[in-house]
Design a protein around this motif. Sequence first.
Motif, mmCIF file in Angstrom:
data_model
loop_
_atom_site.group_PDB
_atom_site.id
_atom_site.type_symbol
_atom_site.label_atom_id
_atom_site.label_comp_id
_atom_site.label_asym_id
_atom_site.label_seq_id
_atom_site.Cartn_x
_atom_site.Cartn_y
_atom_site.Cartn_z
ATOM 1 N N THR A 19 -36.427 45.449 -53.630
ATOM 2 C CA THR A 19 -37.096 46.785 -53.380
ATOM 3 C C THR A 19 -36.940 47.328 -54.803
ATOM 4 O O THR A 19 -35.724 47.220 -55.584
ATOM 5 C CB THR A 19 -36.582 47.815 -52.395
ATOM 6 O OG1 THR A 19 -36.560 47.198 -51.138
ATOM 7 C CG2 THR A 19 -37.012 49.123 -52.399
ATOM 8 N N ILE A 20 -37.986 47.804 -55.454
ATOM 9 C CA ILE A 20 -38.244 48.307 -56.570
ATOM 10 C C ILE A 20 -38.629 49.791 -56.669
ATOM 11 O O ILE A 20 -39.609 50.099 -56.059
ATOM 12 C CB ILE A 20 -39.095 47.688 -57.566
ATOM 13 C CG1 ILE A 20 -38.320 46.093 -57.678
ATOM 14 C CG2 ILE A 20 -39.185 48.171 -59.034
ATOM 15 C CD1 ILE A 20 -39.482 45.447 -58.733
ATOM 16 N N TRP A 21 -37.482 50.774 -57.334
ATOM 17 C CA TRP A 21 -37.831 52.150 -57.368
ATOM 18 C C TRP A 21 -38.621 52.409 -58.603
ATOM 19 O O TRP A 21 -38.293 51.827 -59.624
ATOM 20 C CB TRP A 21 -36.614 53.008 -57.449
ATOM 21 C CG TRP A 21 -35.879 52.883 -56.157
ATOM 22 C CD1 TRP A 21 -35.742 51.916 -55.214
ATOM 23 C CD2 TRP A 21 -34.997 53.944 -55.639
ATOM 24 N NE1 TRP A 21 -34.993 52.278 -54.132
ATOM 25 C CE2 TRP A 21 -34.309 53.503 -54.599
ATOM 26 C CE3 TRP A 21 -34.483 55.344 -56.363
ATOM 27 C CZ2 TRP A 21 -33.647 54.279 -53.792
ATOM 28 C CZ3 TRP A 21 -33.662 55.892 -55.512
ATOM 29 C CH2 TRP A 21 -33.122 55.340 -54.301
ATOM 30 N N LEU A 22 -39.691 53.074 -58.673
ATOM 31 C CA LEU A 22 -40.591 53.274 -59.845
ATOM 32 C C LEU A 22 -40.007 54.630 -60.519
ATOM 33 O O LEU A 22 -39.517 55.696 -59.996
ATOM 34 C CB LEU A 22 -41.957 53.478 -59.472
ATOM 35 C CG LEU A 22 -42.650 52.094 -58.836
ATOM 36 C CD1 LEU A 22 -43.960 52.299 -58.103
ATOM 37 C CD2 LEU A 22 -42.486 50.980 -59.769
ATOM 38 N N GLU A 39 -37.536 39.015 -70.749
ATOM 39 C CA GLU A 39 -36.398 40.015 -71.486
ATOM 40 C C GLU A 39 -36.862 41.468 -71.494
ATOM 41 O O GLU A 39 -35.835 42.335 -71.803
ATOM 42 C CB GLU A 39 -36.315 39.464 -73.027
ATOM 43 C CG GLU A 39 -37.408 39.664 -73.829
ATOM 44 C CD GLU A 39 -38.271 38.519 -73.859
ATOM 45 O OE1 GLU A 39 -39.396 38.261 -74.830
ATOM 46 O OE2 GLU A 39 -38.486 37.514 -73.006
ATOM 47 N N PHE A 40 -38.088 41.816 -71.223
ATOM 48 C CA PHE A 40 -38.396 43.391 -71.273
ATOM 49 C C PHE A 40 -38.262 44.032 -69.909
ATOM 50 O O PHE A 40 -38.996 44.922 -69.550
ATOM 51 C CB PHE A 40 -39.669 43.373 -71.849
ATOM 52 C CG PHE A 40 -39.901 42.857 -73.169
ATOM 53 C CD1 PHE A 40 -39.146 43.555 -74.370
ATOM 54 C CD2 PHE A 40 -40.404 41.787 -73.364
ATOM 55 C CE1 PHE A 40 -39.473 43.054 -75.561
ATOM 56 C CE2 PHE A 40 -40.734 41.051 -74.657
ATOM 57 C CZ PHE A 40 -40.070 41.803 -75.764
ATOM 58 N N MET A 41 -37.690 43.137 -68.951
ATOM 59 C CA MET A 41 -37.675 43.424 -67.411
ATOM 60 C C MET A 41 -38.953 43.748 -66.886
ATOM 61 O O MET A 41 -39.264 44.337 -65.709
ATOM 62 C CB MET A 41 -36.908 44.753 -67.346
ATOM 63 C CG MET A 41 -35.357 44.467 -67.532
ATOM 64 S SD MET A 41 -34.876 42.955 -66.471
ATOM 65 C CE MET A 41 -35.318 43.470 -64.840
ATOM 66 N N ASN A 42 -40.218 42.877 -67.395
ATOM 67 C CA ASN A 42 -41.386 42.826 -66.697
ATOM 68 C C ASN A 42 -41.218 41.856 -65.328
ATOM 69 O O ASN A 42 -40.585 40.953 -65.808
ATOM 70 C CB ASN A 42 -42.573 42.255 -67.477
ATOM 71 C CG ASN A 42 -42.738 43.093 -69.041
ATOM 72 O OD1 ASN A 42 -42.873 44.209 -68.775
ATOM 73 N ND2 ASN A 42 -42.913 42.490 -69.869
ATOM 74 N N LYS A 68 -44.596 46.276 -65.167
ATOM 75 C CA LYS A 68 -44.164 46.437 -66.601
ATOM 76 C C LYS A 68 -42.491 46.893 -66.311
ATOM 77 O O LYS A 68 -42.447 47.805 -65.669
ATOM 78 C CB LYS A 68 -44.946 47.108 -67.322
ATOM 79 C CG LYS A 68 -44.857 47.286 -68.650
ATOM 80 C CD LYS A 68 -45.803 47.863 -69.767
ATOM 81 C CE LYS A 68 -45.477 47.852 -70.812
ATOM 82 N NZ LYS A 68 -46.215 48.772 -71.815
ATOM 83 N N GLY A 69 -42.019 46.570 -67.152
ATOM 84 C CA GLY A 69 -40.435 46.864 -67.243
ATOM 85 C C GLY A 69 -40.193 48.147 -67.402
ATOM 86 O O GLY A 69 -39.084 48.774 -66.675
ATOM 87 N N ASP A 70 -40.756 49.015 -68.321
ATOM 88 C CA ASP A 70 -40.551 50.329 -68.367
ATOM 89 C C ASP A 70 -40.916 51.299 -67.276
ATOM 90 O O ASP A 70 -40.717 52.660 -67.278
ATOM 91 C CB ASP A 70 -41.064 51.036 -69.775
ATOM 92 C CG ASP A 70 -42.580 50.906 -69.969
ATOM 93 O OD1 ASP A 70 -43.079 49.992 -69.173
ATOM 94 O OD2 ASP A 70 -43.030 51.128 -70.867
ATOM 95 N N ASN A 71 -41.543 50.938 -66.326
ATOM 96 C CA ASN A 71 -41.855 51.542 -65.031
ATOM 97 C C ASN A 71 -40.756 51.356 -63.862
ATOM 98 O O ASN A 71 -40.936 51.980 -62.752
ATOM 99 C CB ASN A 71 -43.159 50.971 -64.438
ATOM 100 C CG ASN A 71 -44.271 51.599 -65.318
ATOM 101 O OD1 ASN A 71 -44.278 52.581 -65.716
ATOM 102 N ND2 ASN A 71 -45.334 50.656 -65.489
#
Length: 79
Positions: A19-22, A39-42, A68-71
Motif C-alpha cells: 500500500t502506498i500513501w501519496l 534510485e529515485f524511488m520511482n 513518481k518517487g516524490d509523490n
Amino acid sequence: MVPPINQIFKYLQQQSKVTIWLYEQVNVRLTGVLKGFDEFMNVVLDDAVEISQGNSAKQRKLGTVLLKGDNITLISYED
C-alpha cells in the motif's frame, strides 16, 4: 534496523502486495504488487487499485502504473 532500500527490495523479490500513501493526497491510497523501483524511488505497481478514503470509500482499478518517487509518503506491506 533494516535500511529502507533493503526492505523495499525484499518486497520486490517476494512480489509482495504493498500500500502506498501519496504525498499531499491524504484521502487516496494505492495498492498493488511491487514490480520495480529505482534510485529515485520511482515505483512500478502491477494490478494497482486506487482507494479513496473518506465518507464514500471507492475503489478504482488502474492496472500497471508508474508512480513518481516524490509523490510517495509511505510504502507498507499489505497482508
